[in-house]
Design a protein around this motif. Structure first.
Motif, PDB file in Angstrom:
ATOM      1  N   ASP A 162       0.835  -1.208   0.000  1.00 32.50           N
ATOM      2  CA  ASP A 162       0.000   0.000   0.000  1.00 32.50           C
ATOM      3  C   ASP A 162       0.866   1.253   0.000  1.00 32.50           C
ATOM      4  O   ASP A 162       0.434   2.321  -0.421  1.00 32.50           O
ATOM      5  N   ALA A 163       2.080   1.114   0.517  1.00 32.79           N
ATOM      6  CA  ALA A 163       3.003   2.257   0.569  1.00 32.79           C
ATOM      7  C   ALA A 163       4.425   1.705   0.624  1.00 32.79           C
ATOM      8  O   ALA A 163       4.648   0.588   1.091  1.00 32.79           O
ATOM      9  N   ILE A 164       5.357   2.511   0.143  1.00 32.28           N
ATOM     10  CA  ILE A 164       6.772   2.105   0.180  1.00 32.28           C
ATOM     11  C   ILE A 164       7.606   3.242   0.755  1.00 32.28           C
ATOM     12  O   ILE A 164       7.435   4.412   0.380  1.00 32.28           O
ATOM     13  N   PHE A 165       8.513   2.865   1.648  1.00 31.16           N
ATOM     14  CA  PHE A 165       9.489   3.821   2.163  1.00 31.16           C
ATOM     15  C   PHE A 165      10.862   3.368   1.699  1.00 31.16           C
ATOM     16  O   PHE A 165      11.284   2.243   1.986  1.00 31.16           O
ATOM     17  N   LEU A 166      11.564   4.251   0.963  1.00 33.65           N
ATOM     18  CA  LEU A 166      12.852   3.890   0.370  1.00 33.65           C
ATOM     19  C   LEU A 166      13.955   4.761   0.955  1.00 33.65           C
ATOM     20  O   LEU A 166      13.918   5.985   0.827  1.00 33.65           O
ATOM     21  N   ASP A 167      14.919   4.115   1.612  1.00 34.86           N
ATOM     22  CA  ASP A 167      16.030   4.834   2.245  1.00 34.86           C
ATOM     23  C   ASP A 167      17.325   4.082   1.955  1.00 34.86           C
ATOM     24  O   ASP A 167      17.804   3.307   2.786  1.00 34.86           O
ATOM     25  N   VAL A 168      17.839   4.288   0.744  1.00 31.02           N
ATOM     26  CA  VAL A 168      19.125   3.694   0.337  1.00 31.02           C
ATOM     27  C   VAL A 168      19.942   4.825  -0.306  1.00 31.02           C
ATOM     28  O   VAL A 168      19.381   5.857  -0.679  1.00 31.02           O
ATOM     29  N   PRO A 169      21.260   4.645  -0.429  1.00 32.07           N
ATOM     30  CA  PRO A 169      22.079   5.748  -0.971  1.00 32.07           C
ATOM     31  C   PRO A 169      21.784   6.099  -2.435  1.00 32.07           C
ATOM     32  O   PRO A 169      22.027   7.207  -2.857  1.00 32.07           O
ATOM     33  N   ASP A 170      21.258   5.139  -3.204  1.00 33.42           N
ATOM     34  CA  ASP A 170      21.025   5.376  -4.646  1.00 33.42           C
ATOM     35  C   ASP A 170      19.572   5.066  -5.028  1.00 33.42           C
ATOM     36  O   ASP A 170      19.317   4.210  -5.888  1.00 33.42           O
ATOM     37  N   PRO A 171      18.625   5.773  -4.433  1.00 33.12           N
ATOM     38  CA  PRO A 171      17.206   5.419  -4.642  1.00 33.12           C
ATOM     39  C   PRO A 171      16.754   5.486  -6.098  1.00 33.12           C
ATOM     40  O   PRO A 171      15.835   4.754  -6.492  1.00 33.12           O
ATOM     41  N   TRP A 172      17.407   6.339  -6.909  1.00 37.40           N
ATOM     42  CA  TRP A 172      16.990   6.464  -8.310  1.00 37.40           C
ATOM     43  C   TRP A 172      17.118   5.145  -9.072  1.00 37.40           C
ATOM     44  O   TRP A 172      16.486   4.961 -10.096  1.00 37.40           O
ATOM     45  N   ASN A 173      17.932   4.234  -8.560  1.00 42.24           N
ATOM     46  CA  ASN A 173      18.099   2.941  -9.238  1.00 42.24           C
ATOM     47  C   ASN A 173      16.963   1.956  -8.977  1.00 42.24           C
ATOM     48  O   ASN A 173      16.946   0.873  -9.564  1.00 42.24           O
ATOM     49  N   TYR A 174      16.036   2.305  -8.085  1.00 40.50           N
ATOM     50  CA  TYR A 174      14.988   1.334  -7.704  1.00 40.50           C
ATOM     51  C   TYR A 174      13.571   1.876  -7.892  1.00 40.50           C
ATOM     52  O   TYR A 174      12.628   1.363  -7.323  1.00 40.50           O
ATOM     53  N   ILE A 175      13.432   2.912  -8.711  1.00 38.10           N
ATOM     54  CA  ILE A 175      12.107   3.512  -8.910  1.00 38.10           C
ATOM     55  C   ILE A 175      11.181   2.521  -9.651  1.00 38.10           C
ATOM     56  O   ILE A 175      10.006   2.390  -9.334  1.00 38.10           O
TER      57      ILE A 175
END
Ligand code: SAH
Length: 246
Positions: free
Chosen positions: A153-166
């Motif tokens: 239902d929701a995603i929280f993304l906290d990694v150094p290179d988030p643009w790679n996992y969109i």
């Protein structure tokens, strides 16, 4: 906690606790209810208070950067976190954000947390177990470039290179699902925005929160001299399906 707000977080057991206001005999606390008090050997009153999650987070054992309480609050609202939700948290790191999510989804909700490092997975598990939240969390030892197993239902993304996992986030979200990403530099935010624009997301917003604590002396009401000036930027986006690009 003393009247001046200085507090100590500990498990009640035998022994003594040395404080700036004198020594507390821990056996004086045993059996007392929250809100009551005891005295140090110098006669200072010490209050027995129930630890809040925010107290735990400020003092938690951490080996990674954590999401700060000032940002956690807004992210919970922007992700519309509530009872029963299924949420993906990647990477779990020390588990600060994961704990806030796990508490907010309640007994019927679930957090699917992803972490690529075994030592951090173990640390997050220890922290979540200590806080009684581990039953609501499943931590997977996995690099998220391989994608997520669940629909969330929701995603929280906290990694150094988030643009790679969109793409992985887009695929795992339900329609209208909310995505929140944290990144500490504007350079990272730029890359995230460029990548997000390639997918059907709407309501893209970038925020930072500035938080200043005040000294509580009524006759001299003013901020503390120092503040944490920067933690992270927050990027939010909402998934749509079948947009004009189809
Ligand atoms: N939100 C956490 C902190 C996360 S720190 C908290 O509040 O405590 C970032 C974490 O992402 C680190 O633990 C790192 O090991 C993990 N990570 C980085 N890249 C990853 C990837 N590709 N897949 C899974 N985890 C990743």
């Amino acid at each position: 906690m003393f009247e001046d707000g200085r507090s100590f977080l500990f498990k009640i057991q035998e022994g003594k606790l040395q404080t700036h206001n004198g020594v507390i005999n821990l056996s004086d606390i045993t059996g007392k209810s929250y809100g009551s008090s005891c005295q140090t050997h110098t006669g200072k009153r010490f209050y027995i208070m129930k630890p809040r999650l925010v107290d735990e987070i400020y003092r938690m054992k951490r080996q990674t950067q954590i999401v700060y309480p000032k940002d956690i609050g807004y992210i919970l609202l922007m992700l519309d976190v509530h009872e029963g939700m299924k949420i993906i948290d990647a990477g779990v790191g020390s588990g600060a954000m994961c704990a806030a999510l796990a508490r907010a989804v309640g007994e019927t909700g679930k957090i699917y947390a992803y972490e690529k490092r075994e030592d951090f997975k173990k640390l997050a598990e220890e922290n979540l177990t200590k806080w009684g939240l581990i039953s609501r969390v499943e931590i997977k030892l996995r690099d998220i470039s391989q994608g997520f197993d669940e629909t969330a239902d929701a995603i929280f993304l906290d990694v150094p290179d988030p643009w790679n996992y969109i793409r992985q986030c887009y695929e795992a979200l339900v329609g209208s699902g909310n995505l929140a990403i944290v990144s500490p530099t504007t350079n990272q935010v730029q890359l995230v925005l460029e990548e997000i624009s390639k997918f059907p997301f709407v309501g893209v917003e970038v925020w930072e929160s500035l938080f200043r604590q005040y000294k509580t002396v009524p006759s001299r009401l003013r901020p503390f001299d120092r503040m944490v000036a920067h933690t992270t930027y927050m990027i939010f986006a909402r998934k749509v399906v079948n947009d004009w690009r189809d």
